[in-house]
Design a protein around this motif. Structure first.
Motif, short mmCIF file in Angstrom:
data_model
loop_
_atom_site.label_atom_id
_atom_site.label_comp_id
_atom_site.label_asym_id
_atom_site.label_seq_id
_atom_site.Cartn_x
_atom_site.Cartn_y
_atom_site.Cartn_z
N LEU A 9 -1.84 0.54 4.31
CA LEU A 9 -1.60 1.31 5.15
C LEU A 9 -1.55 2.76 4.47
O LEU A 9 -0.71 2.89 3.29
CB LEU A 9 -0.21 1.16 5.95
N LEU A 10 -2.09 3.74 5.02
CA LEU A 10 -2.16 5.11 4.56
C LEU A 10 -0.88 5.84 4.43
O LEU A 10 -0.11 6.39 3.23
CB LEU A 10 -2.98 6.15 5.25
N GLU A 11 0.33 5.45 5.41
CA GLU A 11 1.51 5.91 5.43
C GLU A 11 2.32 5.31 4.37
O GLU A 11 3.43 5.93 4.08
CB GLU A 11 2.01 5.83 6.82
N HIS A 12 1.91 4.48 3.78
CA HIS A 12 2.49 3.52 2.81
C HIS A 12 1.71 3.26 1.51
O HIS A 12 1.68 2.08 1.16
CB HIS A 12 3.50 2.41 3.33
N PHE A 13 0.98 4.16 1.14
CA PHE A 13 -0.10 4.22 0.24
C PHE A 13 0.38 3.47 -1.08
O PHE A 13 -0.33 2.53 -1.65
CB PHE A 13 -1.03 5.40 -0.27
N GLU A 14 1.33 3.93 -1.70
CA GLU A 14 1.91 3.61 -3.06
C GLU A 14 2.42 2.11 -2.73
O GLU A 14 1.99 1.33 -3.77
CB GLU A 14 2.81 4.47 -3.39
N GLU A 15 2.99 1.80 -1.76
CA GLU A 15 3.41 0.47 -1.71
C GLU A 15 2.12 -0.61 -1.41
O GLU A 15 2.21 -1.82 -2.07
CB GLU A 15 4.38 0.25 -0.53
N SER A 16 1.43 0.02 -0.73
CA SER A 16 -0.07 -0.81 -0.71
C SER A 16 -0.65 -1.07 -2.00
O SER A 16 -1.26 -2.13 -2.41
CB SER A 16 -1.08 -0.06 0.14
N LEU A 17 -0.64 -0.06 -3.06
CA LEU A 17 -1.39 -0.38 -4.28
C LEU A 17 -0.52 -1.28 -5.08
O LEU A 17 -1.08 -2.03 -5.71
CB LEU A 17 -1.33 0.90 -5.05
N ILE A 18 0.95 -1.09 -4.69
CA ILE A 18 1.61 -2.10 -5.57
C ILE A 18 1.12 -3.90 -5.20
O ILE A 18 0.95 -4.75 -6.17
CB ILE A 18 3.08 -1.90 -5.43
#
Length: 389
Positions: free
Chosen positions: A253-262
């Motif tokens: 999700l773009l709105e939670h990009f960093e969490e997505s990367l983790i």
């Protein structure tokens, strides 16, 4: 009675053999002309993987994505299909993939000519440059209109499928700004705030058969290869979302990009340094149309399928975060931000994006919507990152 001389017997034998050979030849030619023989060689199976695993330190955790060798070793995953959706910061993620692939000498499946796979035509495996039967690739990530059976002909069987979504109201506003100039039906929209005027009554300015009209309605669903003009309550929409969920291992999700990367790092067994990124091609604030609560509601209603898609994967996204652990996630996001900040100081001139008007070298100008100069760029005198978001 006169007897035939030996010479006469020999001539007679030659004649008979000649006649027999003629009839045999005619018969054989007839049979061959009616016999259908296929000389096309069978397709070779796609390899399990065509890359040596990169050198990594042993991880103490094991992944749940099939790359586990034993209970204590996490093997990095290198076979990846990234479905690059429009206006979702996908180019920022693309830069991460390019760096990882270059670092480990992976093979990318690139388009044969353009920078996309003949979008908006549904993807065909023949669109891959230099593709031959039995060839293997590790990563595919350029824009396409997704077509699962054709993609499967290019990539290894154990490939992980990843994509990214964005809040449909914000995506619609961004897409309208970015692509509106190439959608002729928008040219006659009056007033300064064309987004607001369009949403007041979209039927006045939208025709599903209009040139490039797909950019302005359920663009995410269209990118996935689906019919973006269906009614959100159509049973085919639910079925399509179910198939997308089955195919894709991670929907970011773009709105939670960093969490997505983790989550991606955990799934692929990558290292934190593999995730470092800079935001590419941001827009100037004064070019962004402000969506009031009323306009946002209208945008979500107009893009009802994309909203349904987003809500479904927003739910599964947070289920993955819960499984990962909220505290653990917060700690890792903080560490990712710290490392990104360090890289900004080193790599980005001035520590911020640069307006296009201030980039004087033509070769380094970012792509702009027709007639505008609203896209900003990250820039350093001696090198740059590239992409279109």
């Amino acid at each position: 009675m006169l007897q035939k001389q030996p010479r006469q017997w020999w001539q007679l034998g030659v004649s008979r053999v000649t006649v027999a050979a003629f009839f045999i030849s005619v018969t054989l030619l007839y049979c061959l002309s009616t016999l259908q023989v296929t000389f096309t060689p069978p397709d070779l199976p796609v390899p399990h993987s065509c890359a040596l695993l990169p050198d990594r330190q042993t991880s103490q955790s094991a992944t749940a994505n099939g790359s586990q060798q034993d209970s204590n070793i996490c093997v990095p995953k290198v076979d990846i299909m990234f479905m690059k959706t429009h206006k979702t910061a996908s180019s920022t993620f693309l830069n991460i993939l390019f760096r990882f692939g270059e670092k480990h000498k992976l093979k990318f499946a690139f388009p044969s000519s353009r920078n996309d796979f003949l979008y908006p035509s549904p993807f065909q495996h023949t669109y891959v440059g230099g593709l031959k039967s039995g060839m293997c690739f590790n990563i595919m990530c350029n824009h396409m209109r997704f077509n699962a059976p054709e993609v499967a002909k290019v990539l290894p069987r154990d490939t992980l499928y990843i994509t990214i979504l964005r809040d449909p109201a914000k995506l619609f506003e961004s897409s309208f700004h970015y692509f509106g100039h190439i959608v002729p039906l928008t040219w006659r929209i009056p007033g300064e705030d064309k987004v607001a005027e369009f949403l007041r009554d979209p039927s006045l300015y939208f025709n599903p058969d209009g040139f490039n009209s797909f950019y302005l309605k359920n663009l995410l669903f269209f990118d996935f290869g689906q019919d973006n003009t269906l009614n959100p309550d159509d049973p085919r929409v639910e079925e399509s979302i179910r198939l997308i969920a089955e195919r894709f291992n991670l929907v970011m999700l773009l709105e939670h990009f960093e969490e997505s990367l983790i989550l991606l790092k955990d799934m692929l067994c990558w290292e934190m340094n593999d995730l470092l990124f800079f935001k590419l091609n941001s827009r100037q604030e004064n070019s962004v149309s402000k969506l009031t609560p009323e306009l946002r509601a209208k945008a979500l209603q107009w893009n009802g399928i994309d909203w349904k898609l987003y809500k479904q994967f927003n739910l599964t996204f947070w289920e993955k975060v819960e499984a990962y652990g909220r505290e653990r996630m917060a700690k890792d996001v903080t560490e990712l931000r710290r490392r990104n900040a360090e890289m900004v100081k080193i790599c980005i001139e001035g520590g911020h994006t640069v307006a296009a008007v201030n980039i004087h070298e033509q070769a380094m100008q970012p792509w702009q919507p027709f007639g505008e100069r609203s896209i900003r760029y990250i820039f350093r005198a001696d090198w740059m990152l590239w992409g279109e978001g």
